[in-house]
Design a protein around this motif. Structure first.
Motif, PDB file in Angstrom:
ATOM      1  N   LEU A 174     -12.161  54.277  66.966  1.00 46.83           N
ATOM      2  CA  LEU A 174     -13.095  53.433  67.699  1.00 46.83           C
ATOM      3  C   LEU A 174     -14.052  54.300  68.507  1.00 46.83           C
ATOM      4  CD1 LEU A 174     -10.628  50.724  69.048  1.00 46.83           C
ATOM      5  CD2 LEU A 174     -12.231  50.486  67.149  1.00 46.83           C
ATOM      6  N   GLY A 188     -14.165  56.409  55.412  1.00 46.53           N
ATOM      7  CA  GLY A 188     -14.600  55.604  56.541  1.00 46.53           C
ATOM      8  C   GLY A 188     -15.858  56.137  57.197  1.00 46.53           C
ATOM      9  N   SER A 248     -12.491  51.348  55.296  1.00 49.61           N
ATOM     10  CA  SER A 248     -13.472  52.030  56.147  1.00 49.61           C
ATOM     11  C   SER A 248     -13.151  51.840  57.625  1.00 49.61           C
ATOM     12  CB  SER A 248     -14.878  51.502  55.854  1.00 49.61           C
ATOM     13  OG  SER A 248     -15.267  51.805  54.532  1.00 49.61           O
ATOM     14  N   GLN A 249     -12.797  50.624  57.999  1.00 46.21           N
ATOM     15  CA  GLN A 249     -12.539  50.333  59.404  1.00 46.21           C
ATOM     16  C   GLN A 249     -11.261  51.008  59.914  1.00 46.21           C
ATOM     17  OE1 GLN A 249     -14.605  48.731  61.470  1.00 46.21           O
ATOM     18  NE2 GLN A 249     -16.053  48.593  59.782  1.00 46.21           N
ATOM     19  N   LEU A 250     -10.268  51.094  59.043  1.00 37.70           N
ATOM     20  CA  LEU A 250      -8.981  51.638  59.473  1.00 37.70           C
ATOM     21  C   LEU A 250      -8.916  53.162  59.437  1.00 37.70           C
ATOM     22  CD1 LEU A 250      -6.569  49.090  57.730  1.00 37.70           C
ATOM     23  CD2 LEU A 250      -7.005  49.303  60.180  1.00 37.70           C
ATOM     24  N   CYS A 294     -19.784  54.479  56.485  1.00 34.12           N
ATOM     25  CA  CYS A 294     -20.463  53.338  57.107  1.00 34.12           C
ATOM     26  C   CYS A 294     -21.583  53.744  58.056  1.00 34.12           C
ATOM     27  CB  CYS A 294     -19.443  52.447  57.814  1.00 34.12           C
ATOM     28  SG  CYS A 294     -18.462  51.462  56.659  1.00 34.12           S
ATOM     29  N   VAL A 322     -13.925  47.459  52.973  1.00 34.46           N
ATOM     30  CA  VAL A 322     -14.228  47.240  54.387  1.00 34.46           C
ATOM     31  C   VAL A 322     -13.023  47.609  55.244  1.00 34.46           C
ATOM     32  CG1 VAL A 322     -14.615  45.455  56.132  1.00 34.46           C
ATOM     33  CG2 VAL A 322     -16.033  45.514  54.097  1.00 34.46           C
ATOM     34  N   ALA A 323     -11.843  47.115  54.855  1.00 35.56           N
ATOM     35  CA  ALA A 323     -10.635  47.418  55.627  1.00 35.56           C
ATOM     36  C   ALA A 323     -10.357  48.914  55.624  1.00 35.56           C
ATOM     37  CB  ALA A 323      -9.450  46.649  55.054  1.00 35.56           C
ATOM     38  N   ARG A 378     -11.480  55.235  60.634  1.00 36.18           N
ATOM     39  CA  ARG A 378     -12.342  55.903  61.609  1.00 36.18           C
ATOM     40  C   ARG A 378     -11.991  55.424  62.998  1.00 36.18           C
ATOM     41  NH1 ARG A 378     -18.181  53.008  61.578  1.00 36.18           N
ATOM     42  NH2 ARG A 378     -17.623  51.033  60.635  1.00 36.18           N
TER      43      ARG A 378
END
Length: 221
Positions: free
Chosen positions: A173, A112, A167-169, A115, A164-165, A171
């Motif tokens: 916020l 993650g 990477s987003q999940l 990105c 994408v999922a 790291r």
């Protein structure tokens, strides 16, 4: 004979990196990877050198600038993630089980963190990046194709959707201050993986994304 062989021997000594130089390079990349995950790609070089246990001069001998170091870290993360995909393909008999194993292993590799690094100002079309990206995409597609053929993976998702999922999940916020974020990563990935299994409970909007789709959008941004 000895005179004739000497130039070749000298040449081999010049092109072959010393063991200690290789170790230093590996330590720098490992330290940079850790610190990029923790603090972002703008972390000072002297902090990276300190964590790697080398001097600033040693770091700059291996990496002339930040862009070169970031590229090496990105390639390293993708290579390590590809190795996890290869292990899952070779060792798991259940097709979706192999995909599940890969996703959790990729989270441990901190993929993650790629990105924010990939959005930086460096050559995104470098041959090393292309090679690492193509290898990873091909292996993940193999994992997904096996699960799809076995009727275990919904048919309206592609490699880009998965990455994408993932990477987003993996790291936290920005500004969340969630110091214990890691304890939620695998829990949330498991929820996501359950949503990938066939039969699908709903129809996804839009179209499936490939890594090439994502790269083209990133280059235009």
């Amino acid at each position: 004979m000895a005179t004739a062989a000497a130039p070749a021997e000298r040449s081999r000594r010049v092109v072959r990196p010393r063991a200690d130089a290789l170790r230093n390079r590996e330590r720098i990349v490992a330290a940079a990877r850790e610190m990029f995950v923790e603090f972002g790609p703008e972390v000072p070089f002297d902090e990276i050198a300190r964590r790697a246990g080398v001097g600033n001069a040693t770091l700059y001998r291996h990496f002339a600038d930040r862009a070169e170091l970031i590229r090496e870290v990105v390639c390293s993360v993708m290579d390590r993630t590809s190795e996890q995909a290869e292990l899952a393909l070779a060792e798991e008999g259940d097709a979706f089980g192999a995909l599940r194993r890969f996703v959790h292993a990729a989270a441990e590799e901190r993929i993650g963190a790629l990105c924010p690094m990939l959005s930086g100002d460096f050559d995104k079309e470098h041959p090393d990046l292309d090679e690492a990206r193509d290898r990873l995409e091909g292996l993940v597609e193999q994992l997904m194709a096996r699960a799809r053929t076995a009727g275990q993976l919904r048919t309206d998702v592609a490699v880009g959707d998965l990455m994408v999922a993932l990477s987003q999940l993996t790291r936290p916020l920005p500004g969340s201050g969630c110091v214990n974020f890691d304890q939620f990563v695998h829990r949330h990935l498991q929820l996501f993986l359950d949503g990938l299994q066939a039969p699908a409970r709903s129809e996804l909007p839009g179209t499936a994304a490939t890594l090439e789709d994502l790269r083209q959008k990133a280059c235009k941004a």
